[in-house]
Write a protein that holds these residues in place. Structure first.
Motif, PDB file in Angstrom:
ATOM      1  N   ASN A  54       4.552  10.944  -0.600  1.00 28.69           N
ATOM      2  CA  ASN A  54       4.355   9.511  -0.854  1.00 28.69           C
ATOM      3  C   ASN A  54       3.403   8.911   0.168  1.00 28.69           C
ATOM      4  O   ASN A  54       2.513   8.139  -0.174  1.00 28.69           O
ATOM      5  CB  ASN A  54       5.691   8.771  -0.802  1.00 28.69           C
ATOM      6  N   ARG A  55       3.599   9.299   1.431  1.00 33.20           N
ATOM      7  CA  ARG A  55       2.743   8.729   2.462  1.00 33.20           C
ATOM      8  C   ARG A  55       1.301   9.236   2.306  1.00 33.20           C
ATOM      9  O   ARG A  55       0.349   8.481   2.474  1.00 33.20           O
ATOM     10  CB  ARG A  55       3.292   9.080   3.855  1.00 33.20           C
ATOM     11  N   ASN A 112      -0.293   7.427  -0.534  1.00 36.13           N
ATOM     12  CA  ASN A 112      -0.544   6.059  -0.092  1.00 36.13           C
ATOM     13  C   ASN A 112      -1.744   6.014   0.858  1.00 36.13           C
ATOM     14  O   ASN A 112      -2.562   5.100   0.808  1.00 36.13           O
ATOM     15  CB  ASN A 112       0.708   5.544   0.626  1.00 36.13           C
ATOM     16  N   SER A 170       8.851   5.137   0.296  1.00 38.55           N
ATOM     17  CA  SER A 170       8.554   6.494   0.742  1.00 38.55           C
ATOM     18  C   SER A 170       9.686   7.461   0.434  1.00 38.55           C
ATOM     19  O   SER A 170       9.462   8.663   0.405  1.00 38.55           O
ATOM     20  CB  SER A 170       8.244   6.502   2.233  1.00 38.55           C
ATOM     21  N   SER A 224       4.305   1.007  -5.911  1.00 40.97           N
ATOM     22  CA  SER A 224       3.085   0.611  -5.195  1.00 40.97           C
ATOM     23  C   SER A 224       2.170  -0.182  -6.110  1.00 40.97           C
ATOM     24  O   SER A 224       1.588  -1.192  -5.686  1.00 40.97           O
ATOM     25  CB  SER A 224       2.329   1.842  -4.699  1.00 40.97           C
ATOM     26  N   GLN A 277      -7.736  -0.087  -4.800  1.00 39.05           N
ATOM     27  CA  GLN A 277      -6.403   0.523  -4.667  1.00 39.05           C
ATOM     28  C   GLN A 277      -5.683   0.552  -6.006  1.00 39.05           C
ATOM     29  O   GLN A 277      -5.024   1.530  -6.358  1.00 39.05           O
ATOM     30  CB  GLN A 277      -5.573  -0.263  -3.658  1.00 39.05           C
TER      31      GLN A 277
END
Lengths: 153, 182
Positions: free
Chosen positions: A68-69, A72, B88, B99, B170
């Motif tokens: 996930n990080r 991201n 996370s 997100s 994004q």
């Protein structure tokens, strides 16, 4: 039994699963950014540690947090021109370099999938990390392995 | 060489040096907490000294305000981190959707701010004109106030434009990754 302190758990996890973070950093970042991402993954794991519940394997949890990080991280970074890496002259390292180079050319999600597969996670565990069905994972992996074979030959 | 030999090479890879990793992580956290701790202690000591001396200077008032500001920033950051941690620890597919929702929400709020500005600019213009026409404000005051308002609005517009420039790529990126889930 008392809960082990956060740092002790963190150290134990790094001892057993530290390589996961290196692999993810290598698959998602260019050589120049790799250390940054690795630091970021370490911090993410540290931050997420209190949220760990024992129903999942630590390995699965670490993969979730780190992937996930990393995903991201890729969305908030501007693309960089990758610099050539300096591989050590061993047979295994050469193969790994080629494999990482091939993985880096895959779409982000496929990279996660192949990393999990290469680390020997079962379909059920991969499904738990990615949030996909096992059938979907099976089909994707067959396609992905075929694609990797073509890229590496 | 076939794929199986590559896979074997991968699985034979030696583990990294865990002691180094743990040490680096500890150092990073220690530094951060040391700075925050020293700042807090410094503020409290300075406030205590000022109160004990009964010297109610602007500094006496500024220090607790500063401490409150730092506290507000820490709480805000903590709340944001909680959200980030929740994301996370979700499965990757769920985290991606979360997100995207977060980015969409921020884009909507930026749009709302833009609309609000677009509505209030003519309102302020009419208001200033009316005040001037009624003799409540002279030319110089109208000019000064217009200049100040223009500065504020331009600053906001620049911030919105900059943030949108960050958020739109994004959103595209997230949509592209989510499309890979199908």
């Amino acid at each position: 039994m008392p809960t082990p302190p956060r740092l002790a758990t963190f150290e134990a996890w790094l001892l057993q699963n530290g390589a996961i973070l290196h692999k993810i950093a290598r698959a998602y970042a260019t050589p120049t950014d790799r250390d940054d991402l690795h630091q970021d993954l370490l911090l993410a794991l540290w931050d997420a540690l209190p949220f760990y519940r024992a129903e999942a394997q630590p390995q699965t949890f670490i993969y979730r947090v780190a992937l996930n990080r990393a995903l991201n991280w890729t969305r908030t970074r501007r693309p960089h021109v990758p610099l050539p890496d300096l591989p050590a002259p061993t047979r295994d390292t050469d193969q790994l370099d080629q494999l990482y180079a091939a993985i880096a050319q895959l779409p982000e999600l496929d990279r996660s999938l192949i990393l999990l597969h290469l680390d020997g996670l079962t379909y059920a565990e991969i499904a738990q990390v990615l949030g996909l069905t096992e059938t979907n994972i099976g089909a994707r992996l067959t396609r992905l392995r075929q694609r990797l074979k073509e890229m590496l030959t | 060489m076939n794929l199986e030999s590559y896979e074997a090479a991968w699985r034979n890879q030696a583990a990294p040096t865990p002691a180094d990793l743990a040490r680096r992580a500890r150092r990073a956290h220690r530094g951060r907490f040391l700075i925050l701790g020293l700042a807090t202690v410094n503020t409290l000591v300075a406030t205590g000294v000022a109160i004990a001396n009964a010297s109610f200077s602007p500094l006496t008032l500024a220090l607790p305000l500063l401490a409150l500001g730092v506290l507000a920033i820490l709480i805000r950051r903590q709340l944001h981190l909680r959200q980030a941690w929740r994301q996370s620890t979700e499965a990757v597919a769920d985290a991606l959707h979360l997100s995207l929702r977060e980015v969409d929400q921020e884009l909507t709020s930026q749009k709302t701010l833009g609309l609000y500005a677009a509505l209030t600019v003519p309102l302020f213009a009419v208001l200033l004109y009316q005040l001037h026409a009624a003799g409540k404000m002279n030319q110089n005051a109208v000019f000064s106030l217009s200049l100040m308002l223009a500065g504020v609005y331009l600053g906001n517009a620049a911030r919105i434009w900059y943030r949108r420039g960050q958020l739109l790529p994004q959103r595209d990126h997230l949509q592209r990754v989510i499309a890979q889930l199908r």
